[in-house]
Design a protein around this motif. Structure first.
Motif, mmCIF file in Angstrom:
data_model
loop_
_atom_site.group_PDB
_atom_site.id
_atom_site.type_symbol
_atom_site.label_atom_id
_atom_site.label_comp_id
_atom_site.label_asym_id
_atom_site.label_seq_id
_atom_site.Cartn_x
_atom_site.Cartn_y
_atom_site.Cartn_z
ATOM 1 N N ASN A 163 91.986 103.143 -40.719
ATOM 2 C CA ASN A 163 92.285 102.477 -40.476
ATOM 3 C C ASN A 163 92.502 101.392 -39.217
ATOM 4 O OD1 ASN A 163 91.008 101.426 -42.817
ATOM 5 N ND2 ASN A 163 93.276 101.678 -43.450
ATOM 6 N N THR A 164 93.584 102.278 -39.081
ATOM 7 C CA THR A 164 94.279 102.566 -37.638
ATOM 8 C C THR A 164 93.050 102.476 -36.301
ATOM 9 O OG1 THR A 164 96.326 102.424 -38.338
ATOM 10 C CG2 THR A 164 96.431 102.665 -35.601
ATOM 11 N N LEU A 165 92.309 104.069 -36.821
ATOM 12 C CA LEU A 165 91.720 104.437 -35.957
ATOM 13 C C LEU A 165 90.640 103.831 -35.324
ATOM 14 C CD1 LEU A 165 90.821 106.854 -33.857
ATOM 15 C CD2 LEU A 165 89.193 107.463 -35.387
ATOM 16 N N GLN A 166 90.056 102.724 -36.668
ATOM 17 C CA GLN A 166 88.826 102.414 -36.834
ATOM 18 C C GLN A 166 88.512 100.590 -35.835
ATOM 19 O OE1 GLN A 166 87.742 101.642 -40.964
ATOM 20 N NE2 GLN A 166 87.022 103.844 -40.955
ATOM 21 N N LYS A 167 90.033 100.301 -36.107
ATOM 22 C CA LYS A 167 90.496 99.120 -35.454
ATOM 23 C C LYS A 167 90.595 98.976 -33.740
ATOM 24 C CE LYS A 167 93.301 97.107 -39.389
ATOM 25 N NZ LYS A 167 94.710 96.731 -39.404
ATOM 26 N N SER A 168 90.682 100.516 -33.219
ATOM 27 C CA SER A 168 90.883 100.447 -32.351
ATOM 28 C C SER A 168 89.672 100.758 -31.127
ATOM 29 C CB SER A 168 91.531 102.104 -31.846
ATOM 30 O OG SER A 168 92.129 102.250 -30.244
ATOM 31 N N LYS A 169 88.677 101.138 -32.196
ATOM 32 C CA LYS A 169 87.409 101.670 -31.585
ATOM 33 C C LYS A 169 86.807 100.969 -31.646
ATOM 34 C CE LYS A 169 86.456 106.396 -33.498
ATOM 35 N NZ LYS A 169 85.640 107.286 -33.816
ATOM 36 N N ALA A 170 87.080 99.355 -32.913
ATOM 37 C CA ALA A 170 86.525 97.902 -32.509
ATOM 38 C C ALA A 170 87.114 97.425 -31.233
ATOM 39 C CB ALA A 170 86.398 97.148 -33.735
ATOM 40 N N ALA A 171 88.448 97.491 -31.447
ATOM 41 C CA ALA A 171 88.623 96.806 -29.556
ATOM 42 C C ALA A 171 87.924 97.343 -28.298
ATOM 43 C CB ALA A 171 90.125 97.409 -30.042
ATOM 44 N N ASP A 172 88.172 98.838 -28.575
ATOM 45 C CA ASP A 172 87.091 99.560 -27.755
ATOM 46 C C ASP A 172 86.333 98.989 -26.614
ATOM 47 O OD1 ASP A 172 89.201 100.996 -26.416
ATOM 48 O OD2 ASP A 172 88.648 102.557 -27.903
ATOM 49 N N MET A 173 84.609 98.858 -28.341
ATOM 50 C CA MET A 173 83.205 98.444 -28.559
ATOM 51 C C MET A 173 83.791 97.078 -28.092
ATOM 52 S SD MET A 173 81.784 100.791 -29.335
ATOM 53 C CE MET A 173 79.752 99.390 -29.239
ATOM 54 N N ARG A 174 84.540 96.584 -28.022
ATOM 55 C CA ARG A 174 84.020 95.140 -27.345
ATOM 56 C C ARG A 174 84.649 94.412 -26.308
ATOM 57 N NH1 ARG A 174 87.510 93.680 -32.603
ATOM 58 N NH2 ARG A 174 89.683 94.272 -31.484
ATOM 59 N N ARG A 175 85.891 95.127 -26.104
ATOM 60 C CA ARG A 175 85.893 95.614 -24.357
ATOM 61 C C ARG A 175 84.745 96.476 -23.296
ATOM 62 N NH1 ARG A 175 91.778 96.682 -25.983
ATOM 63 N NH2 ARG A 175 91.108 98.373 -26.498
ATOM 64 N N ARG A 176 84.116 97.223 -23.700
ATOM 65 C CA ARG A 176 82.631 97.709 -23.852
ATOM 66 C C ARG A 176 81.904 96.575 -23.063
ATOM 67 N NH1 ARG A 176 82.765 103.474 -23.104
ATOM 68 N NH2 ARG A 176 84.338 104.545 -24.657
ATOM 69 N N SER A 177 82.003 96.261 -24.782
ATOM 70 C CA SER A 177 80.900 95.044 -24.581
ATOM 71 C C SER A 177 80.585 93.752 -23.342
ATOM 72 C CB SER A 177 80.459 94.071 -25.747
ATOM 73 O OG SER A 177 79.406 92.833 -25.295
ATOM 74 N N LEU A 178 82.436 93.461 -23.785
ATOM 75 C CA LEU A 178 82.382 92.536 -22.874
ATOM 76 C C LEU A 178 82.611 93.038 -21.036
ATOM 77 C CD1 LEU A 178 84.130 89.706 -21.733
ATOM 78 C CD2 LEU A 178 86.181 90.828 -21.872
ATOM 79 N N ALA A 179 82.950 93.981 -20.748
ATOM 80 C CA ALA A 179 82.788 94.313 -19.458
ATOM 81 C C ALA A 179 81.428 94.815 -19.079
ATOM 82 C CB ALA A 179 83.502 96.083 -19.362
ATOM 83 N N LYS A 180 80.507 95.169 -19.711
ATOM 84 C CA LYS A 180 79.008 95.464 -20.130
ATOM 85 C C LYS A 180 78.507 93.590 -19.452
ATOM 86 C CE LYS A 180 74.686 96.811 -22.189
ATOM 87 N NZ LYS A 180 74.316 97.448 -23.490
ATOM 88 N N GLN A 181 78.952 92.849 -20.403
ATOM 89 C CA GLN A 181 78.188 91.559 -20.201
ATOM 90 C C GLN A 181 78.439 91.249 -18.547
ATOM 91 O OE1 GLN A 181 79.334 89.102 -23.695
ATOM 92 N NE2 GLN A 181 77.866 87.526 -22.718
ATOM 93 N N THR A 182 80.348 91.082 -18.315
ATOM 94 C CA THR A 182 80.357 90.726 -16.887
ATOM 95 C C THR A 182 79.402 91.294 -15.741
ATOM 96 O OG1 THR A 182 82.760 90.638 -18.095
ATOM 97 C CG2 THR A 182 82.422 90.772 -15.562
#
Length: 413
Positions: free
Chosen positions: A200-219
């Motif tokens: 569960n912790t790993l999934q949350k970390s991966k989801a947070a990484d995906m959000r940051r990657r998406s934000l960086a890509k969008q930026t």
């Protein structure tokens, strides 16, 4: 300012407080990129140093068996067809441990029983001295018969005791085996619960990484789109013209947006902290560095722009923008750091964006586009959105002074 933060990998709390959530996310991503770049550079350097230190050592050496792929041969238990399953191996080990422990307990009990039987029947044997030689032959036969019966009784008692010991040994063996199985089952259950929590912790970390990657890509995509549009609208030509005027502002230093293999180095004379300890320091900074650049003036530099405000707090800026429509904005001198803050009203409420003014040019912290003046930055975002989060927010109308005395008086006197 951003370069200095990446050099030190540190941001002052006062500066961090001036950033909104989007700028904090962008700053976190860029600092993380810089950490990874430094780590990779350090690893490469360590590998080179290790390769230079490798020498042929005398004495005992260890060589590994190589496989068909010329790599170290590794055997994973359980993959071969003749290998026993892990559960079966565990059951056999537990059964063997239970048998050994039950056998030791049975040997101790057997010795104890033998001692009791020896003590019980030792006094019943007739000693040869007790036989009266003068007795008749009948008494002798009765004596022999009594001895034989005693021996039979002793043997029967020993046989029963042995059977009882074997039965107790089997029961004890089964009890030990069951207890070991229960301990193993509880251990597996605990490991499964810990593994589930880790997943569960790993999934949350991966989801947070995906959000940051998406934000960086969008930026990045937003920056590319803004740059193309800026070129199309002739912003570059306007900036060049501004730098070539009679009283030019110092040109912004060229910036390479791609990370190279060389580490970012501290510039000579650059101060580490970008925060200000007092209002007097900020006023001195504005008069010495910003006033010669005509910061806060209109494009024709004839007078102070209506959107410009002095050193006012976030709460005071929000009070000025409270009754405006989306796009209502002002630029204020930060009360915490050497820089400016763009405060504007959006459909979601009032937002604050830090403007970096550390290199004789102006840009939103985390953005890539530089402007020679605050006026150009504001005019640009009147036609281009401010946020890269998908919500198009534009600057529409400037918020002027509402008090009788302007709040920037101490900056120009």
């Amino acid at each position: 300012m951003l370069q200095q933060i990446l050099v030190d990998m540190y941001i002052e709390p006062e500066l961090l407080a001036e950033l909104n959530e989007e700028q904090k996310q962008i700053l976190f991503f860029k600092m993380r990129e810089e950490q990874i770049r430094r780590w990779r550079e350090r690893e490469a350097q360590l590998e080179r140093e290790e390769a230079a230190r490798v020498k042929v050592k005398k004495g005992k050496t260890v060589s590994w068996m190589k496989g068909l792929d010329d790599d170290v041969w590794v055997w994973v238990m359980g993959e071969h067809p003749d290998d026993k399953p892990y559960d079966q191996i565990c059951d056999e080990v537990m059964a063997e441990r239970a048998a050994l422990q039950a056998q030791r307990e049975a040997e101790q009990l057997r010795a104890k029983k033998a001692a009791e039987l020896e003590k019980r029947f030792s006094g019943l044997h007739l000693e040869p001295e007790q036989v009266v030689l003068s007795e008749q032959e009948v008494r002798q036969k009765e004596q022999r018969r009594a001895e034989e019966e005693l021996k039979k009784l002793e043997l029967e008692e020993r046989r029963k005791a042995e059977e009882e010991l074997r039965r107790l040994e089997q029961e004890r063996k089964q009890q030990i085996y069951i207890s070991l199985k229960e301990v193993q089952g509880s251990k597996h259950t605990r490991e499964e619960e810990e593994d589930k929590e880790w997943q569960n912790t790993l999934q949350k970390s991966k989801a947070a990484d995906m959000r940051r990657r998406s934000l960086a890509k969008q930026t990045i995509e937003d920056h590319r789109r803004r740059s193309v549009r800026a070129l199309e609208r002739g912003r570059v030509a306007a900036m060049t013209k501004a730098f070539g005027s009679t009283n030019p502002a110092p040109a912004p230093k060229p910036r390479n947006t791609t990370n190279n293999s060389n580490a970012i180095r501290r510039k000579g004379g650059m101060r580490r902290s970008l925060s200000a300890s007092s209002r007097d320091h900020i006023i001195r900074w504005f008069k010495e560095e910003q006033l010669p650049l005509r910061a806060g003036f209109q494009r024709d530099q004839s007078r102070i722009a209506p959107w410009f405000h002095g050193i006012i707090s976030r709460e005071e800026a929000e009070a000025l923008l409270e009754e405006g429509e989306p796009g209502f904005f002002l630029v204020r001198v930060s009360e915490r750091v050497f820089g400016y803050v763009l405060s504007y009203r959006s459909s979601e409420g009032i937002k604050h964006l830090l403007i970096d003014a550390s290199e004789s040019c102006y840009m939103l912290l985390g953005d890539q586009i530089r402007f020679s003046s605050l006026t150009e930055l504001l005019e640009y975002h009147q036609v281009e959105p401010l946020s890269s989060s998908g919500v198009e927010e534009y600057l529409r109308r400037a918020c002027g002074q509402k008090a009788a005395t302007a709040d920037y008086t101490d900056l120009f006197t």
